[in-house]
Design a protein around this motif. Structure first.
Motif, short mmCIF file in Angstrom:
data_model
loop_
_atom_site.label_atom_id
_atom_site.label_comp_id
_atom_site.label_asym_id
_atom_site.label_seq_id
_atom_site.Cartn_x
_atom_site.Cartn_y
_atom_site.Cartn_z
N VAL A 155 -3.52 -3.06 2.54
CA VAL A 155 -4.19 -2.70 3.80
C VAL A 155 -5.64 -3.19 3.78
O VAL A 155 -6.13 -3.77 4.76
CB VAL A 155 -4.13 -1.17 4.06
CG1 VAL A 155 -5.02 -0.76 5.23
CG2 VAL A 155 -2.70 -0.74 4.32
N PHE A 156 -6.30 -2.99 2.65
CA PHE A 156 -7.71 -3.40 2.55
C PHE A 156 -7.85 -4.91 2.79
O PHE A 156 -8.70 -5.36 3.57
CB PHE A 156 -8.31 -3.02 1.20
CG PHE A 156 -9.77 -3.33 1.11
CD1 PHE A 156 -10.72 -2.42 1.57
CD2 PHE A 156 -10.23 -4.54 0.59
CE1 PHE A 156 -12.07 -2.72 1.53
CE2 PHE A 156 -11.57 -4.85 0.55
CZ PHE A 156 -12.50 -3.93 1.00
N LEU A 157 -6.98 -5.68 2.11
CA LEU A 157 -7.08 -7.14 2.24
C LEU A 157 -6.76 -7.60 3.67
O LEU A 157 -7.38 -8.53 4.19
CB LEU A 157 -6.17 -7.84 1.23
CG LEU A 157 -6.59 -7.67 -0.24
CD1 LEU A 157 -5.56 -8.27 -1.18
CD2 LEU A 157 -7.96 -8.31 -0.50
N ARG A 158 -5.80 -6.93 4.31
CA ARG A 158 -5.47 -7.27 5.71
C ARG A 158 -6.66 -6.94 6.62
O ARG A 158 -7.00 -7.70 7.51
CB ARG A 158 -4.22 -6.50 6.21
CG ARG A 158 -2.94 -6.82 5.51
CD ARG A 158 -2.55 -8.24 5.54
NE ARG A 158 -2.33 -8.79 6.87
CZ ARG A 158 -2.01 -10.05 7.13
NH1 ARG A 158 -1.87 -10.91 6.14
NH2 ARG A 158 -1.82 -10.47 8.36
N CYS A 159 -7.27 -5.78 6.36
CA CYS A 159 -8.41 -5.36 7.18
C CYS A 159 -9.58 -6.34 6.98
O CYS A 159 -10.27 -6.69 7.93
CB CYS A 159 -8.87 -3.95 6.82
SG CYS A 159 -7.73 -2.69 7.35
#
Lengths: 257, 328
Positions: free
Chosen positions: A240-244
């Motif tokens: 999720v962090f990398l997508r965000c």
């Protein structure tokens, strides 16, 4: 090796800021202690006398873990908000190490530094209540590490969303109560919560600290759930962090708002 | 032969306005290269797309299309690898942690690039000396002047040890003295450190003074890509001040304006001056033909000196689109 240097830099920064904001840190500790005293007084005055000791012990453990969850999960959201406001988030984005590694080292450094405070708070609470819990470090530590990994995953999710939304303060306020819910509700009441981040871990630590269990007394299934939660939530958190981060870079959201 | 260290190819970026939901093209098919050891000025009026371009080069903003390669590394496909070669001081004064000291900031940012305190200790000392911040090393950043903060931000970028440094408005908000000091420091860096630097600035003196070449952007497009000296020469050659004996009649003035719309007529008590920027240098002969035909006596002819600010305004205002070539 390079990550250790990132971690070292962030531990140092955390320590320096804690010292520089010492009045804030002390105020936060006093607030938490006063809240604990309130709960302790509540149980002592109006609680069922037959279960008073157990209730107080539960409160101590739950309270300490709530504080830990707040520090780990909530704090990273505040940190991203501050970085974005200050304009330093873009500088972190320029690091060849990647923002996620810096954020992970922030999570680790905050946990390490605050852990000293947490231990102090734990002993202060036990002393106040006159209830001395079983602090079996060898049994607690592996469970705690796995529990923290799932907390870090949740922290990365919060950090990712904060990077995009920025004005997430209201949600962070609510989040602290959600975290309280997850730490205070026993698994016997809601067994499905075992698959929520850190709930299983806290339940197992409660078993050790209150009921005097040891690590070897836990069923394999308990350990497996704990490991699964750690891997699953950390994986999800990182994803999720990398997508965000990618989304924030597409929309140019790393700059101050 | 010079080697490009940065290659920007067909960059495009659009944003959706939050309130109106309208799409704004910030950067529209921009291409240019920067050679190793070169100091390039990236210029343009407000909203031209400079900062978006800088941030796409830094890897902080993803382009809609196009590519940026730094030292041959595509900064979209291998962003972190590309970022090893680049550092930046972005616009504004918040590139630093205000509650950390000068030295702590330097150590922290170096740490975040994977370097240990021991590894950078001597380099920090060197930079503190070079940037005249040694006596402030234990001072918290919020207690420093704006100029010192800016110098520290540049020192932090230098500490990264990257080949390329991007400086977005490095002299913005500085007083004249500090602005000059920062300019001198940048000149020193270029001379001694062999860094490739891209500067965006509204201060044309800084650009004229430091940059070898400029890329001027307007409305998201490159309108000029040329060496500063070429641009100055190009405009200097065609700017004249002609002092006339006496004054022009209204008809004569109109006649000249028809032929030279950019001509400025400034009558004095006895004399009058014609200031004219010619599209092509041979137009001067046509101007003299008219003056001769109209029997207007010429006293003196001066070639006007032109500074880079005037060149920039002319280019941005589109008055010399045809003449300005892309020669870099």
């Amino acid at each position: 090796m390079q990550f250790l240097n990132v971690l070292n830099a962030n531990i140092r920064r955390e320590y320096i800021l804690l010292k520089r904001y010492l009045p804030n840190t002390i105020a936060m500790l006093i607030t938490f202690y006063v809240l604990f005293l309130g709960m302790f007084a509540g149980i002592s005055l109006i609680g069922d006398p037959s279960t008073q000791d157990t209730n107080i012990q539960y409160v101590i453990v739950n309270y300490i873990f709530w504080f830990l969850a707040m520090v780990v999960v909530n704090d990273i959201g505040w940190q991203i908000t501050n970085e974005a406001t200050q304009g330093t988030l873009e500088q972190l984005g320029m690091s060849p190490m990647g923002i996620w590694k810096i954020m992970l080292s922030r999570l680790l450094s905050t946990t390490l530094i605050e852990f000293i405070i947490i231990i102090g708070l734990l002993y202060l609470s036990m002393f106040t209540a006159g209830q001395w819990l079983n602090v079996d470090v060898l049994s607690i530590l592996p469970i705690l590490i796995l529990t923290l990994i799932s907390m870090f995953g949740l922290g990365l999710i919060i950090a990712g969303f904060t990077m995009i939304l920025k004005q997430i303060q209201a949600f962070l306020q609510i989040l602290q109560f959600l975290l309280a819910g997850l730490t205070f509700v026993p698994l016997s009441v809601a067994p499905f919560l075992a698959f929520f981040p850190f709930v299983k871990g806290i339940d197992m630590v409660r078993g050790i600290m209150i009921n005097g269990m040891t690590l070897s007394q836990f069923a394999l299934a308990d350990i497996l759930i704990l490991v699964f939660n750690a891997v699953f939530y950390f994986g999800i958190g990182l994803f999720v962090f990398l997508r965000c981060e990618r989304f924030a870079m597409q929309k140019g959201l790393l700059a101050h708002y | 032969m010079t080697t490009p260290i940065i290659e920007v190819q067909n960059l495009k970026k659009s944003y959706k306005k939050r309130k109106t939901k309208e799409w704004i093209t910030a950067v529209n098919d921009i291409s240019f290269t920067v050679n190793k050891g070169e100091i390039l000025g990236l210029l343009g009026p407000n909203g031209a797309g400079k900062t978006t371009t800088i941030k796409m080069i830094c890897g902080l903003v993803r382009p809609d299309s196009g590519s940026v390669s730094i030292s041959g590394i595509d900064n979209q496909q291998k962003r972190l690898q590309a970022q090893e070669h680049i550092s930046a001081v972005l616009e504004g004064n918040r590139n630093l942690y205000w509650r950390l000291t000068v030295r702590e900031n330097m150590e922290y940012f170096a740490g975040n690039r994977g370097k240990s305190r021991k590894e950078v200790a001597s380099r920090i000392d060197e930079l503190l000396q070079q940037f005249r911040l040694k006596d402030k090393e234990n001072e918290m950043v919020n207690r420093l002047s704006r100029g010192m903060q800016q110098k520290l931000a540049i020192a932090v970028a230098m500490l990264a040890g990257s080949d390329v440094i991007l400086l977005d408005e490095p002299t913005l908000g500085l007083d004249i003295e500090t602005g000059y000091e920062v300019r001198e420091l940048l000149r020193e860096i270029v001379r001694n450190e062999q860094k490739t630097i891209i500067i965006t600035s509204h201060d044309m003196d800084v650009i004229q003074d430091l940059c070898e070449r400029t890329v001027i952007i307007n409305n998201g497009k490159v309108v000029t890509n040329d060496r500063v000296e070429n641009l100055l020469k190009l405009f200097e050659v065609r700017a004249y001040a002609i002092k006339l004996e006496g004054h022009l009649s209204e008809e004569q003035h109109q006649l000249l304006l028809e032929k030279f719309p950019l001509l400025e007529y400034k009558p004095d008590t006895v004399h009058s001056i014609l200031e004219v920027d010619l599209t092509q240098s041979q137009d001067i002969y046509e101007l003299f033909d008219i003056l001769k035909l109209e029997q207007i006596p010429v006293d003196t002819i001066d070639r006007k000196t032109i500074n880079f600010e005037q060149v920039f305004l002319k280019i941005v205002n589109g008055r010399d689109k045809v003449a300005v070539s892309q020669r870099a």
